[in-house]
Structures are given as structure tokens and as C-alpha cells.
Design a protein around this motif. Sequence first.
Motif, PDB file in Angstrom:
ATOM      1  N   PHE A   1      27.801 -10.941  75.652  1.00  0.00           N
ATOM      2  CA  PHE A   1      29.022 -10.233  75.282  1.00  0.00           C
ATOM      3  C   PHE A   1      28.652  -9.057  74.402  1.00  0.00           C
ATOM      4  O   PHE A   1      27.511  -8.928  73.944  1.00  0.00           O
ATOM      5  N   ALA A   2      29.600  -8.173  74.190  1.00  0.00           N
ATOM      6  CA  ALA A   2      29.370  -6.982  73.373  1.00  0.00           C
ATOM      7  C   ALA A   2      30.493  -6.853  72.358  1.00  0.00           C
ATOM      8  O   ALA A   2      31.613  -7.311  72.583  1.00  0.00           O
ATOM      9  N   THR A   3      30.175  -6.240  71.217  1.00  0.00           N
ATOM     10  CA  THR A   3      31.192  -5.891  70.236  1.00  0.00           C
ATOM     11  C   THR A   3      31.320  -4.381  70.212  1.00  0.00           C
ATOM     12  O   THR A   3      30.320  -3.671  70.094  1.00  0.00           O
ATOM     13  N   ARG A   4      32.527  -3.897  70.343  1.00  0.00           N
ATOM     14  CA  ARG A   4      32.783  -2.462  70.374  1.00  0.00           C
ATOM     15  C   ARG A   4      33.498  -2.035  69.102  1.00  0.00           C
ATOM     16  O   ARG A   4      34.126  -2.835  68.421  1.00  0.00           O
ATOM     17  N   GLY A   5      33.401  -0.739  68.816  1.00  0.00           N
ATOM     18  CA  GLY A   5      34.125  -0.198  67.681  1.00  0.00           C
ATOM     19  C   GLY A   5      33.357  -0.203  66.389  1.00  0.00           C
ATOM     20  O   GLY A   5      33.759   0.455  65.418  1.00  0.00           O
ATOM     21  N   VAL A   6      32.246  -0.947  66.330  1.00  0.00           N
ATOM     22  CA  VAL A   6      31.417  -1.007  65.127  1.00  0.00           C
ATOM     23  C   VAL A   6      29.949  -1.051  65.553  1.00  0.00           C
ATOM     24  O   VAL A   6      29.618  -1.608  66.599  1.00  0.00           O
ATOM     25  N   PRO A   7      29.048  -0.483  64.756  1.00  0.00           N
ATOM     26  CA  PRO A   7      27.627  -0.541  65.107  1.00  0.00           C
ATOM     27  C   PRO A   7      27.075  -1.955  64.943  1.00  0.00           C
ATOM     28  O   PRO A   7      27.575  -2.738  64.126  1.00  0.00           O
ATOM     29  N   PRO A   8      26.038  -2.301  65.712  1.00  0.00           N
ATOM     30  CA  PRO A   8      25.476  -3.656  65.628  1.00  0.00           C
ATOM     31  C   PRO A   8      25.035  -4.053  64.222  1.00  0.00           C
ATOM     32  O   PRO A   8      25.185  -5.213  63.824  1.00  0.00           O
ATOM     33  N   GLN A   9      24.501  -3.100  63.459  1.00  0.00           N
ATOM     34  CA  GLN A   9      24.039  -3.448  62.118  1.00  0.00           C
ATOM     35  C   GLN A   9      25.194  -3.876  61.226  1.00  0.00           C
ATOM     36  O   GLN A   9      25.056  -4.786  60.393  1.00  0.00           O
ATOM     37  N   ALA A  10      26.361  -3.247  61.398  1.00  0.00           N
ATOM     38  CA  ALA A  10      27.530  -3.657  60.619  1.00  0.00           C
ATOM     39  C   ALA A  10      27.941  -5.084  60.976  1.00  0.00           C
ATOM     40  O   ALA A  10      28.370  -5.857  60.108  1.00  0.00           O
ATOM     41  N   VAL A  11      27.812  -5.430  62.262  1.00  0.00           N
ATOM     42  CA  VAL A  11      28.104  -6.796  62.698  1.00  0.00           C
ATOM     43  C   VAL A  11      27.161  -7.776  62.004  1.00  0.00           C
ATOM     44  O   VAL A  11      27.588  -8.810  61.467  1.00  0.00           O
ATOM     45  N   LEU A  12      25.881  -7.446  61.985  1.00  0.00           N
ATOM     46  CA  LEU A  12      24.895  -8.328  61.350  1.00  0.00           C
ATOM     47  C   LEU A  12      25.164  -8.461  59.858  1.00  0.00           C
ATOM     48  O   LEU A  12      25.022  -9.552  59.286  1.00  0.00           O
ATOM     49  N   ASN A  13      25.554  -7.381  59.213  1.00  0.00           N
ATOM     50  CA  ASN A  13      25.857  -7.437  57.781  1.00  0.00           C
ATOM     51  C   ASN A  13      27.028  -8.373  57.505  1.00  0.00           C
ATOM     52  O   ASN A  13      26.994  -9.170  56.559  1.00  0.00           O
ATOM     53  N   SER A  14      28.069  -8.277  58.320  1.00  0.00           N
ATOM     54  CA  SER A  14      29.237  -9.136  58.130  1.00  0.00           C
ATOM     55  C   SER A  14      28.890 -10.599  58.349  1.00  0.00           C
ATOM     56  O   SER A  14      29.373 -11.483  57.634  1.00  0.00           O
ATOM     57  N   ILE A  15      28.045 -10.863  59.331  1.00  0.00           N
ATOM     58  CA  ILE A  15      27.626 -12.251  59.592  1.00  0.00           C
ATOM     59  C   ILE A  15      26.829 -12.788  58.412  1.00  0.00           C
ATOM     60  O   ILE A  15      27.033 -13.922  57.962  1.00  0.00           O
ATOM     61  N   GLY A  16      25.923 -11.967  57.894  1.00  0.00           N
ATOM     62  CA  GLY A  16      25.126 -12.403  56.752  1.00  0.00           C
ATOM     63  C   GLY A  16      25.954 -12.661  55.511  1.00  0.00           C
ATOM     64  O   GLY A  16      25.622 -13.527  54.689  1.00  0.00           O
ATOM     65  N   GLU A  17      27.067 -11.937  55.378  1.00  0.00           N
ATOM     66  CA  GLU A  17      27.890 -12.067  54.175  1.00  0.00           C
ATOM     67  C   GLU A  17      28.841 -13.263  54.209  1.00  0.00           C
ATOM     68  O   GLU A  17      29.186 -13.804  53.160  1.00  0.00           O
TER      69      GLU A  17
ATOM     70  N   GLN B   1      37.444  -2.830  62.920  1.00  0.00           N
ATOM     71  CA  GLN B   1      37.769  -2.254  64.229  1.00  0.00           C
ATOM     72  C   GLN B   1      37.017  -2.933  65.374  1.00  0.00           C
ATOM     73  O   GLN B   1      37.036  -2.444  66.502  1.00  0.00           O
ATOM     74  N   ALA B   2      36.372  -4.051  65.109  1.00  0.00           N
ATOM     75  CA  ALA B   2      35.556  -4.710  66.134  1.00  0.00           C
ATOM     76  C   ALA B   2      36.422  -5.228  67.274  1.00  0.00           C
ATOM     77  O   ALA B   2      37.516  -5.751  67.073  1.00  0.00           O
ATOM     78  N   ASP B   3      35.911  -5.056  68.468  1.00  0.00           N
ATOM     79  CA  ASP B   3      36.563  -5.572  69.668  1.00  0.00           C
ATOM     80  C   ASP B   3      35.484  -6.221  70.528  1.00  0.00           C
ATOM     81  O   ASP B   3      34.318  -5.807  70.486  1.00  0.00           O
ATOM     82  N   VAL B   4      35.849  -7.232  71.288  1.00  0.00           N
ATOM     83  CA  VAL B   4      34.847  -7.983  72.044  1.00  0.00           C
ATOM     84  C   VAL B   4      34.990  -7.713  73.531  1.00  0.00           C
ATOM     85  O   VAL B   4      36.089  -7.504  74.045  1.00  0.00           O
ATOM     86  N   VAL B   5      33.853  -7.685  74.216  1.00  0.00           N
ATOM     87  CA  VAL B   5      33.811  -7.606  75.674  1.00  0.00           C
ATOM     88  C   VAL B   5      33.115  -8.870  76.156  1.00  0.00           C
ATOM     89  O   VAL B   5      31.900  -9.024  76.013  1.00  0.00           O
TER      90      VAL B   5
ATOM     91  N   TRP C   1      29.124  -0.824  77.156  1.00  0.00           N
ATOM     92  CA  TRP C   1      28.984   0.620  77.394  1.00  0.00           C
ATOM     93  C   TRP C   1      29.954   1.089  78.475  1.00  0.00           C
ATOM     94  O   TRP C   1      30.558   2.156  78.357  1.00  0.00           O
ATOM     95  N   SER C   2      30.089   0.324  79.533  1.00  0.00           N
ATOM     96  CA  SER C   2      30.992   0.710  80.615  1.00  0.00           C
ATOM     97  C   SER C   2      32.431   0.794  80.122  1.00  0.00           C
ATOM     98  O   SER C   2      33.171   1.719  80.482  1.00  0.00           O
ATOM     99  N   LEU C   3      32.824  -0.161  79.284  1.00  0.00           N
ATOM    100  CA  LEU C   3      34.183  -0.131  78.760  1.00  0.00           C
ATOM    101  C   LEU C   3      34.365   1.040  77.799  1.00  0.00           C
ATOM    102  O   LEU C   3      35.433   1.663  77.757  1.00  0.00           O
ATOM    103  N   GLU C   4      33.326   1.342  77.028  1.00  0.00           N
ATOM    104  CA  GLU C   4      33.384   2.504  76.138  1.00  0.00           C
ATOM    105  C   GLU C   4      33.585   3.784  76.950  1.00  0.00           C
ATOM    106  O   GLU C   4      34.393   4.647  76.590  1.00  0.00           O
ATOM    107  N   LEU C   5      32.862   3.904  78.037  1.00  0.00           N
ATOM    108  CA  LEU C   5      33.022   5.068  78.899  1.00  0.00           C
ATOM    109  C   LEU C   5      34.414   5.099  79.524  1.00  0.00           C
ATOM    110  O   LEU C   5      34.987   6.174  79.723  1.00  0.00           O
ATOM    111  N   ALA C   6      34.933   3.934  79.842  1.00  0.00           N
ATOM    112  CA  ALA C   6      36.288   3.880  80.399  1.00  0.00           C
ATOM    113  C   ALA C   6      37.300   4.424  79.394  1.00  0.00           C
ATOM    114  O   ALA C   6      38.252   5.117  79.769  1.00  0.00           O
ATOM    115  N   ASP C   7      37.087   4.119  78.110  1.00  0.00           N
ATOM    116  CA  ASP C   7      37.973   4.656  77.075  1.00  0.00           C
ATOM    117  C   ASP C   7      37.865   6.173  77.000  1.00  0.00           C
ATOM    118  O   ASP C   7      38.879   6.883  76.885  1.00  0.00           O
TER     119      ASP C   7
END
Length: 744
Positions: free
Chosen positions: A275-291, A429-433, A552-558
Motif C-alpha cells: 500500500f502507499a500513503t499519499r499527501g505526506v513524505p515517507p520520512q514524515a510517516v516514519l517520524n509519526s510511527i516512531g513518536e 493530510q495522509a491518505d492511503v492507497v 504514484w498512479s493515483l497522484e498522477l490521476a489527481d
Amino acid sequence: MHRDLVEALSEGELQPLREWLTGNQVETGTLHELPQWDSARFPELLPSSRRLADRTDSATAEILAQLPKAAAAPGGVPLLLLFVLLSVESEWEISYHYQPMWDTLSGARNCLRDHGAMVTGEDAVLARAVLAMMESLAAQISAENAMTTGQLAAQEAALDTAVAKSREAAGLAGRAAGEYPDLSAFLVDRAAECETYNTAVGAAVHAVRDFLATGASLDHAIANLEAAEGGEEITDSVYLSELRANRFSLMALNGVRHEPWLRIDQGKIVYLYPFATRGVPPQAVLNSIGEGADGWRLGGVEPLAVNSSLKLDDVWDGSDAFKRHYDGALVSLPGVVMCGTDGEELGRFQAEIRFSKLGNHHVRFTSDITNVMPAELYAMTLRAAPEHGAVRVTFEGNPYTVWPRLADLAVQLAEDACRRLRETEATAQADVVARQGMFQLVVTVDAASTTPGPASSLPRREVRTVSDLFKAVGAQVLTNPVTYLIGSLAEWIRYATDNELSSTTTGLIGEQTVRTSNTTVIAALGAAAFTQGTRGSVAEFAASLDGLFAGWSLELADHYERVDGFQTRVDAAERHQDMSAQALSALSRELDAEKIRLNDFATGARSTIALIRSPSLMASPVVADSLRLVLEHCGFQQRVAELNAMIEEVADEQLGVTIEKLARQREEQEAKEEERRENRQRAKLEVFLAVIAAAGVSGIIQVLQAGFFESDGAATWAVVGVAGILFVALLLGLLLWPRSRRNR
């Protein structure tokens, strides 16, 4: 009575019955949609994973609402129920979502159980006959569900129930022959056909169970299927095709009864759901998980542990110039238990969610393979698919939250993780694919043997080469993708081991990696266990990229949708010519911002792709080569090409053309506005000069006359005054003279 309807139904035509019911004020639209998984009338429980809400109460209420209308006509209630029955059968032909079908049939049974008093006489007898046919159909659907989950005992039991209910329906329908001879005969014939079919298939299932347990011959079961197929009782083409498919499978099994059968003595199977998370960079996702991920609830349970590393071996410590590498965070969850509808435990899995720095996140279930024969291995592979039959999937210690399959749980976990990410400001702003069908299997075979037949109790012979492994009966399970449907018993036996759906790579010490569209099999017989970690991580890394491309495909669709909106606005402005240059400039700035966003996205995606391709991702050139080959076989290059083509289409063919068109409009509009401005200034100047000319000429003449006739000094001052007036007029003319804005 009802002869025309019965004749049409015998030909498979449902429309005349629908029209007859409609003519009796019965509303058939909702009734027909009750068993449909994608009906707009019945909301889904979870739209993304297509887990459907229970419809039993809805079905009961809808059938009850139509019951009095149908009861007003002779035979109306049996025909109403028959319409519902045939609607379920129609849906069964095209859908693996069994629950709405079961709910519809249960709703009909509940309705007649609680409100059957309004139906009397032979109508009541026929209604009970149709209800018995409904129970037979529900049992047949349960049998197919059991087949898709590898539960042969449950399948046989369901088929026995279907046979018993068919006999009951025939007996009841026969009692109504006096008042409703045509409808009675139709139901008797259908019930007899159903009984013959399910009896033959039930016997075949029993024979296959004996065959797999002891190697007993299938000759008698094959003969039974052939007799049913060629008899007069079964005329339905669907039934006949299924009998033929089952017969072919049993013949194929019987033909290899004494050949070497594959047995996986030791191995592992990994179910990956990218799956993918959109709207936020991967590092921000990792930071939130660590916190805070250690306090999350995912799928109704809390994580056992949250690790700031994916626990990969050091071969992933590459030499990228920008210090980028593959790693991330690991959320370990309680164990998962899968049980059949009869309570039999089918499997246990370790569960975790892996979040990646590169964005290729995935839900991961792992199970060991020990002493598994081909039929069991086949059942294990099917568990990955969304087409897998309904079972009970729960977390250990939480038996009250149930999912019907692993794919549903995987999507739920991805969605829950995204919801928790949105609780943090940095990832709000995270969204999941995530999709059920986006799965991959990675199967590792560490040790294998063969037996001289299908029975696991027979003497074993160790398999020492990959060549011998793929020659054994059952190897075709390893070289074919997980199917999207099953049409017969032991269907895997008819798969081809060598096929165009798979590709093979040979590595060190003879190990082979076989890749299909949704599976990767690593056959490394006799390899030390610790060496398998690297091979497995490479295969899983490649398998997890599906989520990245989906995001990425969904991002391009947007981007496509936004650019399409810009195109609409620009085209409207061009048609109506009603936008000012200022408004066009504002729109141009919006387009420039969109272009920057698209460029940033393309740069980020291409940078990630370059890293994945780069040998510097891995510390070992040999492992990097292995990854390269796996990527080639999984269509990575093709997906990259498709992504680049989509980027170019949006950036150049749509956005670029729109920007150029807007620029032309803006230039034309500015020119028009400049021309109008110049015209207004010229008009002002002309008026001003006219006034000056009118007043000035006469004034100058008066000044000169007065000066010349008074004295020499007065004449001099008159001349100076006139010169001053002319100078001021000239200066004002220069100031008011129209100028082009483009030259400013």
C-alpha cells in the motif's frame, strides 16, 4: 396456468416472470439487486475493501413488502420467491461475494417463517418447495466457498445438504401438481436436476479425499461424473460444464496416481499486501510511527512492538552518494488465526506492517510450511486472494472482531494506520492507497521430497536438485500465479509447469527464482537457513513495489483532474472572452504552481526509481544483479515506462498546451486592454488640447494685443507669457501621450 412463464424459465429467460410480477404491482427492482455485491441500494461496510454489510434484515423487509401484492394472484408467492431464487443464481454466476447471496436467501426464509400465514393451500406448499430450493442453493454456494478454501470435508457436507434439500423440494412441489401442474413440474424437474448434479459432485469430492489420503483409484467417481453428464436429468449447460471440468480434473489426478508427488518438508510462505500513503513524505510517516505507533489500535489490537528498523541484513547497506537506503519502521502485531466456517483451524500467521523510507509500505503475514502436499500448498496460496472463500480471520486474543479473509484484514490494517497518521499534525493530510487485489506471495522452499503417490504417509525420497523438484507432481502450484477463480476439484493438477505466465532465474548453487504476476517462489534446496534471508528480502522488496506504483498512479490521476479543470476554465475564457488580463494572470499563476507541483512529483518519483535501479542500493554487486533480474521479471521496466508516459502526457500534452493557450489569451487580452487604454488617453488628450486650443489661442491673441499696445516691456512680458503657456501645454502633452505598457 403459468405455462408461458414456465416455458420461458425453462429457456433461461427471467424477464417474462419479472414482467408478470410487475403487472401484479410487485416492485422487482430492489428484489433483483438484493444479492448483488455492487448494488447502489445497499451500502458497503468498508468501500475500499468491499466488505459488505449484512443484508438479511433488508431482504426480509423488502420481500415482506412485496408479499401481500404477490399473494393476491394465484401462485404469486411461489413465483415471487422463485424470482428471488433465480436472481441469486444469476449473481452467483458472476460474483465471488457470497454473503449478499446468503443474506438474501436467509431473508426470504425469515420472511415466510414469520409471515407465512397469509399464504395458504397449494400456494403455501409450493412456497415451501421454493424455500427448500433456496436452502439447497445456499448449501451449493457454501460448497463452492469450501472448495475455494481447500476444505474438502466441508464441501462434501454442504453438497450432501444440497442433495437432501433438493429431494425435499421435489416432494413438496409434487404435492401441488393438482392446482399448479406447470409450475409444479418445473420445480420437480429443477430439484431432480440439482439432486443428480450435487450427488455426482459430492461423490467426486469424497473420492478425491480418499485419493489424497490413500491413493485410492478415482475410476468409479469418474464413471459417476460421466454418467451424470450424459444422462437425461441434467440439461443445464452450466451444470454440464462443471461436471465435465470435475471429470477432467479427476482423470488428470488418476493419471499420475503412481508418479512421484512433491512434498514440501520445510519452507515459508509470505503474504504481502502493498500500500502507499499519499499527501505526506515517507520520512514524515516514519517520524509519526516512531513518536506514537506503540499506542495505536490497528484492526482492534495494539502492536506488540514498534521497531525503528526493518531488521534487514547488511547487504542493504548500500553506497548511494546521497546516503539513501532501504529501511523503515516495523510494527509487529499479535498472531492471526484463520478458521473454516466449521471451526476447523486452517492456519496461523505472524502479522506486521512495514513502513519504508522509499514509500513501498506493506502488510505482511508469514506462515511456515511443514510437510505439505500439493493440494494443501494450493489451498495455502489461495488464501492471499480477495477471491478466497469466506472464512473466519481473527487476531489471537480477540476472537470477536472477524474478517472473512486475509485480504480484508490487510486493507483494514492499512486504512487504520492511515487514520492514526492523520491524528498527527505533520501527517494530517495522509491518505492511503490499498486494494485487496494488490497482493503478492513469496514462497521459499528449503527442503522437499517426493512420495510414490499422493498419500503423505508413503515413503519419502529427498529432492536434491531444483530440476527434480519441478518434475514432481504438484510443482505446477509453484510455477503458476494465484488464480482469480476455481472451476473444479483439484484444478491445480491441470496447470502446466512450464507456461508463459512465469519466468525463471537461476542463481548460485543452482537455486531458482520463479516469478509470476502475483507470486515469487525461491527454490534453494540444501541452502543454509541464514542465506535465505537475503534472497527473501530481495523478493519481498520487488513484490512490495506495487503499492508505490499504485500511489504514484493515483497522484498522477489527481494532477490529471486538476489540469483538466484548468483546461475547462481556459477554454471557457477563450470562448466567452470575459476574463480580464488580471484574472488571466491569476489563472496563469495557478497553472505555474501546478506545473511546479507536477515537476516536484516527477523528480521525486524518478529519483526513487533511479535508486531502486542503482547497484548502489545494495552492498553486494551479486545481490544487486539478483534484484535487477527479479525486477525485470516482475515488469518493473514496463511500469516505469508507463509512469513516465503518464507524466509526459499530463506535463506536456495537457499542462503544457494549456499554459501555451493561456499565454496567448493573456497576450491578446493585454493587447486589447492596452489599445483601449491608449484610446481613452488619446481621447482625453484631444479634449484637453481642444480646450487649450480654444481658450489658448484667443487668450494668446489677447495677451499679445494687450502687450504690444501698452509698451515695449509689456510686449516682452506678453511674449514670455505666451512661451510659458506653450511650454506647459507641450509638457502636458508629453505626459498624457499614450505609451505601450510592454515598453515600460
